[in-house]
Scaffold this motif. Sequence first.
Motif, PDB file in Angstrom:
ATOM      1  N   GLU A  36       0.755  -1.678  -0.131  1.00 30.11           N
ATOM      2  CA  GLU A  36      -0.164  -0.254   0.136  1.00 30.11           C
ATOM      3  C   GLU A  36       1.247   1.270   0.272  1.00 30.11           C
ATOM      4  N   ALA A  37       1.736   1.525   0.457  1.00 32.69           N
ATOM      5  CA  ALA A  37       2.429   2.433   1.049  1.00 32.69           C
ATOM      6  C   ALA A  37       3.761   2.778  -0.199  1.00 32.69           C
ATOM      7  N   GLU A  38       3.624   1.579  -0.966  1.00 33.43           N
ATOM      8  CA  GLU A  38       4.479   1.491  -2.595  1.00 33.43           C
ATOM      9  C   GLU A  38       3.557   2.076  -3.584  1.00 33.43           C
ATOM     10  N   ALA A  39       2.381   2.350  -3.298  1.00 27.57           N
ATOM     11  CA  ALA A  39       1.211   2.158  -4.120  1.00 27.57           C
ATOM     12  C   ALA A  39       1.025   3.884  -3.529  1.00 27.57           C
ATOM     13  N   ALA A  40       1.225   3.758  -3.065  1.00 26.35           N
ATOM     14  CA  ALA A  40       0.614   5.061  -2.867  1.00 26.35           C
ATOM     15  C   ALA A  40       1.599   6.295  -2.824  1.00 26.35           C
ATOM     16  N   LEU A  41       2.766   5.794  -2.681  1.00 25.96           N
ATOM     17  CA  LEU A  41       3.986   6.845  -3.424  1.00 25.96           C
ATOM     18  C   LEU A  41       3.899   7.374  -4.705  1.00 25.96           C
ATOM     19  N   GLN A  42       3.905   5.933  -5.261  1.00 25.15           N
ATOM     20  CA  GLN A  42       3.843   6.103  -6.984  1.00 25.15           C
ATOM     21  C   GLN A  42       3.001   6.734  -7.223  1.00 25.15           C
ATOM     22  N   ALA A  43       1.757   6.844  -6.768  1.00 22.17           N
ATOM     23  CA  ALA A  43       0.742   8.346  -7.423  1.00 22.17           C
ATOM     24  C   ALA A  43       0.924   8.899  -6.602  1.00 22.17           C
ATOM     25  N   CYS A  44       1.643   9.493  -5.467  1.00 17.82           N
ATOM     26  CA  CYS A  44       2.678  10.150  -5.350  1.00 17.82           C
ATOM     27  C   CYS A  44       3.944  11.426  -6.334  1.00 17.82           C
ATOM     28  N   ILE A  45       4.266  10.095  -7.064  1.00 15.82           N
ATOM     29  CA  ILE A  45       5.143  10.240  -7.815  1.00 15.82           C
ATOM     30  C   ILE A  45       5.042  10.681  -9.062  1.00 15.82           C
ATOM     31  N   GLU A  46       3.936  10.618  -9.331  1.00 19.82           N
ATOM     32  CA  GLU A  46       2.965  10.755 -11.073  1.00 19.82           C
ATOM     33  C   GLU A  46       2.360  11.890 -10.950  1.00 19.82           C
ATOM     34  N   SER A  47       1.901  11.807  -9.193  1.00 17.03           N
ATOM     35  CA  SER A  47       1.283  13.210  -9.978  1.00 17.03           C
ATOM     36  C   SER A  47       1.804  14.238  -9.703  1.00 17.03           C
ATOM     37  N   GLY A  48       4.033  14.888  -9.837  1.00 18.62           N
ATOM     38  CA  GLY A  48       4.672  15.837  -9.859  1.00 18.62           C
ATOM     39  C   GLY A  48       4.570  15.640  -7.643  1.00 18.62           C
ATOM     40  N   ILE A  49       4.833  15.095  -7.095  1.00 18.76           N
ATOM     41  CA  ILE A  49       5.008  15.359  -5.722  1.00 18.76           C
ATOM     42  C   ILE A  49       6.601  14.828  -5.752  1.00 18.76           C
ATOM     43  N   LEU A  66      12.365   1.678   1.631  1.00 20.61           N
ATOM     44  CA  LEU A  66      11.248   0.908   0.516  1.00 20.61           C
ATOM     45  C   LEU A  66      10.856   2.893   0.154  1.00 20.61           C
ATOM     46  N   THR A  67      11.322   3.856   0.305  1.00 20.64           N
ATOM     47  CA  THR A  67      11.224   5.102  -0.372  1.00 20.64           C
ATOM     48  C   THR A  67      11.911   5.215  -1.665  1.00 20.64           C
ATOM     49  N   ARG A  68      13.558   4.100  -1.301  1.00 22.51           N
ATOM     50  CA  ARG A  68      14.312   4.723  -2.475  1.00 22.51           C
ATOM     51  C   ARG A  68      14.409   3.934  -3.019  1.00 22.51           C
ATOM     52  N   SER A  69      13.634   2.004  -3.210  1.00 22.33           N
ATOM     53  CA  SER A  69      12.720   1.859  -4.255  1.00 22.33           C
ATOM     54  C   SER A  69      12.273   1.924  -5.277  1.00 22.33           C
ATOM     55  N   CYS A  70      11.095   2.610  -4.528  1.00 21.57           N
ATOM     56  CA  CYS A  70      10.001   3.694  -4.965  1.00 21.57           C
ATOM     57  C   CYS A  70      10.425   4.566  -6.239  1.00 21.57           C
ATOM     58  N   ILE A  71      11.217   4.828  -5.101  1.00 15.07           N
ATOM     59  CA  ILE A  71      12.236   5.728  -6.323  1.00 15.07           C
ATOM     60  C   ILE A  71      12.854   5.596  -7.733  1.00 15.07           C
ATOM     61  N   GLU A  72      13.388   4.247  -6.650  1.00 15.64           N
ATOM     62  CA  GLU A  72      14.505   4.059  -7.880  1.00 15.64           C
ATOM     63  C   GLU A  72      13.502   3.154  -9.278  1.00 15.64           C
ATOM     64  N   ALA A  73      12.565   2.763  -8.551  1.00 13.40           N
ATOM     65  CA  ALA A  73      11.003   2.067  -9.423  1.00 13.40           C
ATOM     66  C   ALA A  73      10.093   2.823 -11.044  1.00 13.40           C
ATOM     67  N   THR A  74      10.243   3.645 -10.058  1.00 16.31           N
ATOM     68  CA  THR A  74       9.402   4.941 -10.830  1.00 16.31           C
ATOM     69  C   THR A  74      10.292   5.918 -11.957  1.00 16.31           C
ATOM     70  N   GLY A  75      11.877   6.072 -11.808  1.00 17.56           N
ATOM     71  CA  GLY A  75      12.602   6.629 -12.322  1.00 17.56           C
ATOM     72  C   GLY A  75      12.661   7.851 -11.851  1.00 17.56           C
ATOM     73  N   ALA A  76      11.678   8.396 -11.236  1.00 14.12           N
ATOM     74  CA  ALA A  76      11.910   9.867 -10.660  1.00 14.12           C
ATOM     75  C   ALA A  76      12.965  10.440 -10.354  1.00 14.12           C
ATOM     76  N   SER A  77      14.527  10.784 -11.154  1.00  8.90           N
ATOM     77  CA  SER A  77      15.426  11.583 -10.180  1.00  8.90           C
ATOM     78  C   SER A  77      15.173  12.513 -10.301  1.00  8.90           C
ATOM     79  N   ASN A  78      14.356  13.199 -10.021  1.00  9.05           N
ATOM     80  CA  ASN A  78      14.072  14.819  -9.215  1.00  9.05           C
ATOM     81  C   ASN A  78      13.632  14.540  -7.720  1.00  9.05           C
ATOM     82  N   ALA A  79      13.384  13.929  -7.158  1.00  4.45           N
ATOM     83  CA  ALA A  79      13.241  13.419  -6.076  1.00  4.45           C
ATOM     84  C   ALA A  79      14.190  14.053  -4.910  1.00  4.45           C
TER      85      ALA A  79
END
Length: 95
Positions: A36-49, A66-79
């Motif tokens: 659930e946390a991964e899904a929430a973080l992914q939704a945040c990244i996809e919305s621009g957070i 968990l935060t690191r793995s989610c950021i890496e998985a989405t490719g959010a290089s600006n996090a």
Amino acid sequence: RMQEAATERVQMGTLEVSSMGMGTLNWPLNKKVDAEAEAALQACIESGIDFFDTAEAYGFGTSEKLTRSCIEATGASNAKVATKFAPVPWRQEAS
């Protein structure tokens, strides 16, 4: 509101970040919550957070991982990730 806040930018010191961030204090509690946390973080990244708050004490370091793995998985290089750690004397007493 989340989409709107995600596109608004604010200056935080020398960094420019989304006006809304995501905190991970209650992560993780168990594997179901991890998903659930991964899904929430992914939704945040996809919305621009792009601002995330974590600490080594949140889930005994699991929140940071968990935060690191989610950021890496989405490719959010600006996090941008804010983290905290316990003072050295306290850490030595706990070990």
